[in-house]
Design an enzyme around this catalytic site. Structure first.
Site, PDB file in Angstrom:
ATOM      1  N   SER A  77      13.459 -11.522 -51.857  1.00 38.54           N
ATOM      2  CA  SER A  77      14.096 -11.122 -50.594  1.00 38.54           C
ATOM      3  C   SER A  77      13.030 -10.679 -49.599  1.00 38.54           C
ATOM      4  O   SER A  77      11.930 -10.283 -49.999  1.00 38.54           O
ATOM      5  CB  SER A  77      15.051  -9.956 -50.839  1.00 38.54           C
ATOM      6  N   TYR A 114      17.195  -1.228 -53.423  1.00 40.07           N
ATOM      7  CA  TYR A 114      17.059  -2.699 -53.365  1.00 40.07           C
ATOM      8  C   TYR A 114      15.608  -3.068 -53.085  1.00 40.07           C
ATOM      9  O   TYR A 114      15.056  -3.979 -53.701  1.00 40.07           O
ATOM     10  CB  TYR A 114      18.006  -3.250 -52.293  1.00 40.07           C
TER      11      TYR A 114
HETATM   12  P1  NAP Z   1      26.388 -13.435 -53.952  1.00 45.22           P
HETATM   13  O1  NAP Z   1      27.201 -14.449 -53.227  1.00 45.22           O
HETATM   14  O2  NAP Z   1      26.944 -12.060 -54.135  1.00 45.22           O
HETATM   15  O3  NAP Z   1      25.947 -14.045 -55.360  1.00 45.22           O
HETATM   16  C1  NAP Z   1      25.375 -13.271 -56.367  1.00 45.22           C
HETATM   17  C2  NAP Z   1      25.495 -14.037 -57.664  1.00 45.22           C
HETATM   18  O4  NAP Z   1      24.831 -13.297 -58.698  1.00 45.22           O
HETATM   19  C3  NAP Z   1      26.940 -14.221 -58.105  1.00 45.22           C
HETATM   20  O5  NAP Z   1      27.102 -15.536 -58.586  1.00 45.22           O
HETATM   21  C4  NAP Z   1      27.097 -13.215 -59.228  1.00 45.22           C
HETATM   22  O6  NAP Z   1      28.016 -13.734 -60.184  1.00 45.22           O
HETATM   23  C5  NAP Z   1      25.692 -13.210 -59.808  1.00 45.22           C
HETATM   24  N1  NAP Z   1      25.389 -12.019 -60.580  1.00 45.22           N
HETATM   25  C6  NAP Z   1      25.327 -10.750 -60.152  1.00 45.22           C
HETATM   26  N2  NAP Z   1      25.048  -9.924 -61.187  1.00 45.22           N
HETATM   27  C7  NAP Z   1      24.943 -10.726 -62.293  1.00 45.22           C
HETATM   28  C8  NAP Z   1      24.699 -10.473 -63.652  1.00 45.22           C
HETATM   29  N3  NAP Z   1      24.513  -9.229 -64.119  1.00 45.22           N
HETATM   30  N4  NAP Z   1      24.640 -11.519 -64.510  1.00 45.22           N
HETATM   31  C9  NAP Z   1      24.830 -12.784 -64.055  1.00 45.22           C
HETATM   32  N5  NAP Z   1      25.087 -13.078 -62.775  1.00 45.22           N
HETATM   33  C10 NAP Z   1      25.150 -12.051 -61.905  1.00 45.22           C
HETATM   34  O7  NAP Z   1      24.992 -13.205 -53.197  1.00 45.22           O
HETATM   35  P2  NAP Z   1      23.777 -14.193 -52.848  1.00 45.22           P
HETATM   36  O8  NAP Z   1      23.372 -13.875 -51.463  1.00 45.22           O
HETATM   37  O9  NAP Z   1      24.092 -15.583 -53.196  1.00 45.22           O
HETATM   38  O10 NAP Z   1      22.660 -13.586 -53.821  1.00 45.22           O
HETATM   39  C11 NAP Z   1      21.866 -14.387 -54.666  1.00 45.22           C
HETATM   40  C12 NAP Z   1      20.456 -13.799 -54.726  1.00 45.22           C
HETATM   41  O11 NAP Z   1      19.869 -13.855 -53.421  1.00 45.22           O
HETATM   42  C13 NAP Z   1      20.376 -12.337 -55.176  1.00 45.22           C
HETATM   43  O12 NAP Z   1      19.266 -12.179 -56.039  1.00 45.22           O
HETATM   44  C14 NAP Z   1      20.141 -11.594 -53.869  1.00 45.22           C
HETATM   45  O13 NAP Z   1      19.469 -10.370 -54.067  1.00 45.22           O
HETATM   46  C15 NAP Z   1      19.286 -12.608 -53.127  1.00 45.22           C
HETATM   47  N6  NAP Z   1      19.220 -12.470 -51.671  1.00 45.22           N
HETATM   48  C16 NAP Z   1      20.336 -12.521 -50.914  1.00 45.22           C
HETATM   49  C17 NAP Z   1      20.220 -12.375 -49.538  1.00 45.22           C
HETATM   50  C18 NAP Z   1      21.421 -12.388 -48.623  1.00 45.22           C
HETATM   51  O14 NAP Z   1      21.301 -11.940 -47.467  1.00 45.22           O
HETATM   52  N7  NAP Z   1      22.550 -12.898 -49.027  1.00 45.22           N
HETATM   53  C19 NAP Z   1      18.960 -12.199 -48.941  1.00 45.22           C
HETATM   54  C20 NAP Z   1      17.844 -12.177 -49.757  1.00 45.22           C
HETATM   55  C21 NAP Z   1      17.978 -12.321 -51.116  1.00 45.22           C
HETATM   56  P3  NAP Z   1      29.046 -12.890 -61.076  1.00 45.22           P
HETATM   57  O15 NAP Z   1      29.467 -11.699 -60.268  1.00 45.22           O
HETATM   58  O16 NAP Z   1      30.139 -13.874 -61.346  1.00 45.22           O
HETATM   59  O17 NAP Z   1      28.288 -12.529 -62.306  1.00 45.22           O
END
Ligand code: NAP
Length: 243
Positions: A130, A143
């Site tokens: 991130s 975070y």
């Molecule tokens: P999201 O839509 O909330 O997706 C998060 C995913 O992670 C979901 O599929 C969730 O699935 C899974 N997850 C969470 N905890 C888990 C666990 N303990 N075991 C297995 N799966 C787990 O958010 P996203 O934006 O796509 O996030 C994906 C990644 O991108 C994360 O690492 C986040 O920190 C990073 N990121 C996001 C942003 C942003 O602005 N969106 C920016 C920078 C980085 P389940 O709940 O079904 O397990």
């Protein structure tokens, strides 16, 4: 035979988009997440294998990885943020949960699949970090701490694997409109929507595009790090809003 890609946290957002993109690019895809029905709905139309996975639980990681036949690409995507509390009011449980999923989750998955990645002869670990791994911001404490740690882990891994046929890439997005903010704000949809008010964030597909690009460079090319932000974002908290 097409190479196998494993994508963690593929039941929504960046993970779901990455699974779809990698399947379209010719990978055999195995996806994992906790919400198995949502995961199956992502997997079925793209011909991926959906397996339950909780990266915070060693037994779940072991059972998942045992069912992965081989692995050329591991996308460590599972994770996210909990809360925007200042450090003075931070909750231990939130910090522990963020460290467990974002940092130890990457450790558990990478350590367990590493023998298969090496055995593939052309392995690749891509981890979603991130902008929070680069810039501390008020309310980002837990975070920031977790994603800075992920960045350190990837830097160590890159050096430890030097000489092995495994590439290591970290992709650090800024604001991406997914379920990320809904989770961060404990299900408060209006607070989550306000995050993207008046600006155009990245889409999950934009980040999947970065993963696919890094993964499809020639084997001798290691993309170490990609920091990718929306044009409307010039830093962790520097956002241009039109309204
Ligand atoms: P999201 O839509 O909330 O997706 C998060 C995913 O992670 C979901 O599929 C969730 O699935 C899974 N997850 C969470 N905890 C888990 C666990 N303990 N075991 C297995 N799966 C787990 O958010 P996203 O934006 O796509 O996030 C994906 C990644 O991108 C994360 O690492 C986040 O920190 C990073 N990121 C996001 C942003 C942003 O602005 N969106 C920016 C920078 C980085 P389940 O709940 O079904 O397990």
């Amino acid at each position: 035979m097409s190479p196998t890609a494993v994508v963690t946290g593929a039941s929504s957002g960046i993970g779901a988009a990455t699974a779809a993109r990698l399947a379209a690019d010719g990978f055999s895809v195995v996806v994992g997440a906790r919400r198995i029905e949502r995961l199956r709905a992502v997997a079925e139309p793209i011909g991926a294998i959906a397996l339950p996975l909780d990266v915070t639980k060693p037994d779940s990681v072991a059972a998942f990885c045992a069912q992965v036949p081989g692995c050329a690409l591991l996308v460590n995507n599972a994770g996210g943020a909990l809360g925007r509390d200042p450090i003075a009011e931070s909750d231990d449980a939130d910090w522990q949960a963020m460290y467990d999923s974002n940092v130890l989750g990457v450790l558990r998955m990478t350590r367990t699949l590493l023998p298969k990645l090496v055995a593939s002869g052309d392995g690749h670990v891509v981890t979603i970090g991130s902008i929070a791994a680069h810039e501390p911001y008020p309310g980002g404490g837990g975070y920031n701490a977790a994603k800075f740690a992920v960045r350190a882990v990837m830097g160590v891994l890159r050096q430890e694997l030097l000489g092995q046929p495994v590439r290591v890439t970290e992709i650090d997005p800024g604001m991406v409109e997914t379920e990320f903010s809904v989770v961060r704000f404990g299900g408060d949809e209006s607070q989550a929507a306000a995050v993207y008010d008046g600006m155009t964030p990245l889409s999950a597909e934009d980040v999947a595009d970065c993963v696919a690009w890094a993964a499809t460079r020639p084997s001798h090319v290691n993309i170490d790090q990609i920091v990718v932000l929306a044009r409307d974002q010039a830093g962790a908290t520097k956002v241009h809003r039109r309204s």
